[in-house]
Write a protein that holds these residues in place. Structure first.
Motif, PDB file in Angstrom:
ATOM      1  N   SER A  30       0.878  -1.183   0.056  1.00 26.15           N
ATOM      2  CA  SER A  30       0.171  -0.051   0.106  1.00 26.15           C
ATOM      3  C   SER A  30       0.792   1.291   0.156  1.00 26.15           C
ATOM      4  N   PHE A  31       2.020   1.118   0.793  1.00 26.92           N
ATOM      5  CA  PHE A  31       2.840   2.166   0.925  1.00 26.92           C
ATOM      6  C   PHE A  31       3.500   2.643  -0.577  1.00 26.92           C
ATOM      7  N   LEU A  32       3.662   1.486  -1.301  1.00 29.55           N
ATOM      8  CA  LEU A  32       4.543   1.701  -2.645  1.00 29.55           C
ATOM      9  C   LEU A  32       3.229   2.311  -3.625  1.00 29.55           C
ATOM     10  N   ARG A  33       2.191   1.760  -3.526  1.00 23.93           N
ATOM     11  CA  ARG A  33       0.857   2.504  -4.269  1.00 23.93           C
ATOM     12  C   ARG A  33       0.746   3.625  -4.068  1.00 23.93           C
ATOM     13  N   SER A  34       1.062   4.120  -2.778  1.00 23.42           N
ATOM     14  CA  SER A  34       0.610   5.764  -2.606  1.00 23.42           C
ATOM     15  C   SER A  34       1.828   6.639  -3.169  1.00 23.42           C
ATOM     16  N   ILE A  35       2.929   6.004  -3.520  1.00 24.10           N
ATOM     17  CA  ILE A  35       4.075   6.684  -4.171  1.00 24.10           C
ATOM     18  C   ILE A  35       3.595   6.760  -5.633  1.00 24.10           C
ATOM     19  N   GLU A  36       3.117   5.696  -6.291  1.00 22.05           N
ATOM     20  CA  GLU A  36       2.537   5.844  -7.661  1.00 22.05           C
ATOM     21  C   GLU A  36       1.075   6.662  -7.795  1.00 22.05           C
ATOM     22  N   GLU A  37       0.350   6.698  -6.883  1.00 23.68           N
ATOM     23  CA  GLU A  37      -0.726   7.702  -7.032  1.00 23.68           C
ATOM     24  C   GLU A  37      -0.040   9.265  -6.848  1.00 23.68           C
ATOM     25  N   GLN A  38       0.909   9.631  -5.998  1.00 21.52           N
ATOM     26  CA  GLN A  38       1.451  11.034  -6.053  1.00 21.52           C
ATOM     27  C   GLN A  38       2.246  11.367  -7.126  1.00 21.52           C
ATOM     28  N   LEU A  39       2.834  10.373  -7.765  1.00 19.97           N
ATOM     29  CA  LEU A  39       3.577  10.243  -8.989  1.00 19.97           C
ATOM     30  C   LEU A  39       2.667  10.499 -10.282  1.00 19.97           C
ATOM     31  N   ALA A  40       1.433   9.932 -10.379  1.00 18.13           N
ATOM     32  CA  ALA A  40       0.670  10.315 -11.202  1.00 18.13           C
ATOM     33  C   ALA A  40      -0.004  11.836 -11.172  1.00 18.13           C
ATOM     34  N   GLN A  41      -0.087  12.188  -9.919  1.00 16.18           N
ATOM     35  CA  GLN A  41      -0.642  13.473  -9.726  1.00 16.18           C
ATOM     36  C   GLN A  41       0.420  14.442 -10.226  1.00 16.18           C
ATOM     37  N   PHE A  42       1.609  14.005  -9.895  1.00 17.00           N
ATOM     38  CA  PHE A  42       2.755  15.097 -10.336  1.00 17.00           C
ATOM     39  C   PHE A  42       2.908  15.214 -11.781  1.00 17.00           C
ATOM     40  N   GLU A  43       2.804  14.030 -12.259  1.00 18.09           N
ATOM     41  CA  GLU A  43       2.804  14.107 -14.121  1.00 18.09           C
ATOM     42  C   GLU A  43       1.658  14.669 -14.527  1.00 18.09           C
ATOM     43  N   ARG A  44       0.571  14.876 -13.931  1.00 19.74           N
ATOM     44  CA  ARG A  44      -0.552  15.669 -14.461  1.00 19.74           C
ATOM     45  C   ARG A  44      -0.029  17.329 -14.396  1.00 19.74           C
ATOM     46  N   SER A  45       0.808  17.460 -13.805  1.00 16.72           N
ATOM     47  CA  SER A  45       1.064  18.910 -13.273  1.00 16.72           C
ATOM     48  C   SER A  45       1.827  19.729 -14.734  1.00 16.72           C
ATOM     49  N   ARG A  46       2.313  18.865 -15.736  1.00 14.92           N
ATOM     50  CA  ARG A  46       2.781  19.237 -17.085  1.00 14.92           C
ATOM     51  C   ARG A  46       2.024  20.446 -17.542  1.00 14.92           C
ATOM     52  N   GLN A  47       0.732  20.359 -17.296  1.00 14.72           N
ATOM     53  CA  GLN A  47      -0.088  21.065 -18.221  1.00 14.72           C
ATOM     54  C   GLN A  47       0.113  22.736 -17.643  1.00 14.72           C
ATOM     55  N   ILE A  48       0.766  22.915 -16.256  1.00 12.37           N
ATOM     56  CA  ILE A  48       0.793  24.169 -15.618  1.00 12.37           C
ATOM     57  C   ILE A  48       1.951  24.648 -15.641  1.00 12.37           C
ATOM     58  N   LEU A  49       2.778  23.981 -16.359  1.00 14.03           N
ATOM     59  CA  LEU A  49       4.347  24.548 -16.406  1.00 14.03           C
ATOM     60  C   LEU A  49       4.679  25.542 -17.492  1.00 14.03           C
TER      61      LEU A  49
END
Length: 605
Positions: A30-49
């Protein structure tokens, strides 16, 4: 824990449950999956760069990246610490590979943000954001812009990150696995008989090079060097690949001025500063040569052999002071407490949380280190404690690192680690405090022995490390430019030894293979000059401490340690009255060493 509890403390293993209780559990998954969730959220930030991104949006991305970094550091830290405790464990090795692949994937998937900030954002908007974020991030972000011109395109950086795990990273892991599994046979003459002693731990063997018995020292070195010579074909080829890959990427692809410039810029230092340091070390080689000549007299020898470099100034085994682990721990804690109560309190925390692995055992990684997983967690310390005075100094050294880390614990993970030139500021200082404390309770003879051991260590951490770097500079050049053979590299190392020792020491040809025994050459090229930098810096700081006293010095000293990697070294030290751009600064350190040598001479009977 009471004083009595410390004095009776035994060597033992660390407890990694603060990191991960069970890597096969659902909780860890579950801990490793939480990293993946935050990582996906971070990847979506491309649009605000965008060029006009707001400071609030930008700072939010920094915090999200910090959270991802904290979590993968915990998972990866657990894997590596577990592996270091038992390098023979296939399960631990597999977990390391899994976490390294995950970390590489995270690096690739967050790379767009780093490249955007370094390459796509214009100077005006970069400065706007840097000046708007909290002060603690500013030097870190300025340094990113400094290295921007050495960055490649996103696809190229991804390829390099991916290949690192199965390329050079894998070769270095083979080096570690091979060398940690070496077995050594020491042949000692006992009258007419030759007695063989076998060692499956390198640290136990290396402790013999400080034996009062000259034959034991020679036999230990011969055993060590012979094993590495026999394996020099594979170990040397690994090094050749490290050097070639380092130059191909650094110079051919990224455009650095020289192989060592990669390390200098990573350390946020100018090339000229490091050149001045190395030049000063080279000019002062006679300082330690003087010591080795004096040491030969004290040992009743015409000339030291290289086998005798770390010989104690005694011929009696009974004069070699031994410490129980508990007595060593208590001595270090008392020393820290006398300097400043906070120093002791922080060190005690490492013990109370069982973050120390101190026993010697088969397949455990050799040496000693302090490992900071994240600034929010108490660091872990690995030792191989054998009871010698140098083991007590090592304990103080590594706990100095731990204290340094804990004083910077309020900093974000991306700026918490001190750059290499400042990384030894607390560790070596802690050793000097300890040596002074131990000397107070010693006879003149014992003080002479301790002082000689201290000068031995100063050689090992200043001159030896500087000449390691000088060797690397030449080795990388001839391997990359002339496709030098392993034998040619060994010859360069032997010439390096002859220059640093001059006529003060007799060196036998077997030492030409010593370089394949130095793991820093493989793990972190051009790392070792940081030890020279750090030790000479500490000599200056220690002198300042003795002149000013605690009330004036401690606040300034703690400010240096608490800065972690959030300040440029030159600027931070300038506030403490230290100008590292002047060659005179480095000379002060060697002058202090010379004073120590004169003191040693005065104590000789």
């Amino acid at each position: 824990m009471t004083t009595t509890a410390y004095t009776t403390m035994k060597v033992g293993r660390w407890n990694l449950a603060d990191l991960v209780e069970d890597p096969s559990s659902d909780q860890f998954g579950s801990f490793l999956r939480s990293i993946e969730e935050q990582l996906a959220q971070f990847e979506r930030s491309r649009q605000i760069l965008r060029q006009d991104i707001s400071p609030v949006e930008f700072e939010g991305l920094l915090h999200l990246l910090e959270s991802i970094s904290e979590k993968i550091s915990i998972a990866s830290g657990y894997a590596h610490l577990r592996y270091y405790a038992d390098t023979s464990s296939n399960e631990a090795s597999a977990l390391v590979i899994r976490m390294e692949k995950m970390a590489s994937d995270i690096g690739n998937r967050t790379l767009f943000f780093d490249l955007w900030f370094k390459r796509q954002l214009d100077d005006e908007n970069a400065n706007r954001l840097i000046n708007a974020v909290p002060q603690v991030y500013r030097e870190y972000l300025r340094h990113k812009r400094l290295v921007a011109k050495y960055s490649l395109s996103e696809p190229e950086e991804k390829i390099i990150n991916t290949l690192e795990v199965t390329g050079i990273g894998a070769l270095v892991k083979i080096y570690d696995k091979m060398t940690s599994g070496f077995e050594f046979t020491v042949k000692l003459r006992r009258g007419r008989k030759i007695v063989e002693k076998k060692f499956d731990n390198k640290e136990k063997l290396v402790s013999l090079v400080r034996s009062p018995d000259a034959n034991t020292r020679e036999a230990a070195y011969k055993s060590l060097l012979e094993v590495y010579r026999k394996n020099s074909g594979v170990l040397g080829e690994i090094y050749q690949n490290v050097a070639v890959q380092w130059r191909d990427e650094a110079i051919s692809m990224r455009g650095y001025k020289s192989p060592i410039s990669v390390r200098n810029i990573a350390n946020n230092l100018d090339d000229v500063t490091v050149e001045a340091l190395l030049a000063s070390c080279r000019k002062n080689s006679a300082v330690f040569q003087e010591y080795f000549r004096e040491k030969a007299k004290m040992l009743g020898m015409k000339k030291l052999r290289r086998y005798d470099l770390y010989a104690p100034i005694t011929t009696k085994a009974s004069d070699t002071k031994k410490f129980t682990y508990g007595k060593a721990v208590q001595s270090v804690l008392d020393t820290f407490g006398d300097f400043d109560p906070q120093f002791r309190t922080l060190a005690e925390r490492v013990f109370s949380e069982r973050h120390v692995d101190s026993e010697i055992r088969k397949a455990k990684r050799g040496g000693a280190f302090c490992y900071t997983v994240t600034p929010k967690m108490t660091p872990y310390v690995l030792l191989n404690f054998d009871g010698l005075t140098r083991d007590v100094s090592t304990l103080a050294h590594e706990f100095g690192h731990a204290i340094h880390s804990m004083l910077a614990s309020d900093l974000p993970i991306m700026v918490s680690h001190a750059p290499l030139p400042l990384a030894e500021t607390a560790s070596v200082f802690a050793e000097m405090l300890l040596n002074e404390k131990l000397a107070e309770k010693m006879s003149a003879r014992e003080r002479r022995l301790l002082l000689a051991e201290h000068i031995d260590d100063m050689y090992a951490t200043i001159m030896r490390q500087a000449y390691f770097t000088l060797f690397e500079i030449e080795a990388h050049r001839v391997i990359a430019e002339s496709n030098a053979t392993i034998d040619a590299v060994a010859k360069i190392y032997f010439e390096n030894l002859n220059e640093q020792f001059g006529s003060s020491i007799a060196i036998t040809p077997d030492f030409q293979w010593e370089w394949v025994y130095i793991p820093h050459f493989y793990h972190t090229p051009f790392y070792t000059y940081a030890y020279s930098f750090g030790n000479l810096l500490v000599l200056s700081l220690y002198r300042q401490y003795k002149l000013e006293g605690k009330s004036s010095f401690v606040p300034k000293y703690f400010k240096i340690l608490a800065a972690g990697g959030s300040r440029k070294p030159e600027e931070l030290l300038m506030e403490a009255g230290i100008d590292i751009s002047r060659e005179e600064f480095w000379q002060q350190g060697f002058d202090y060493v010379r004073e120590m040598i004169q003191q040693l001479k005065s104590l000789a009977p």
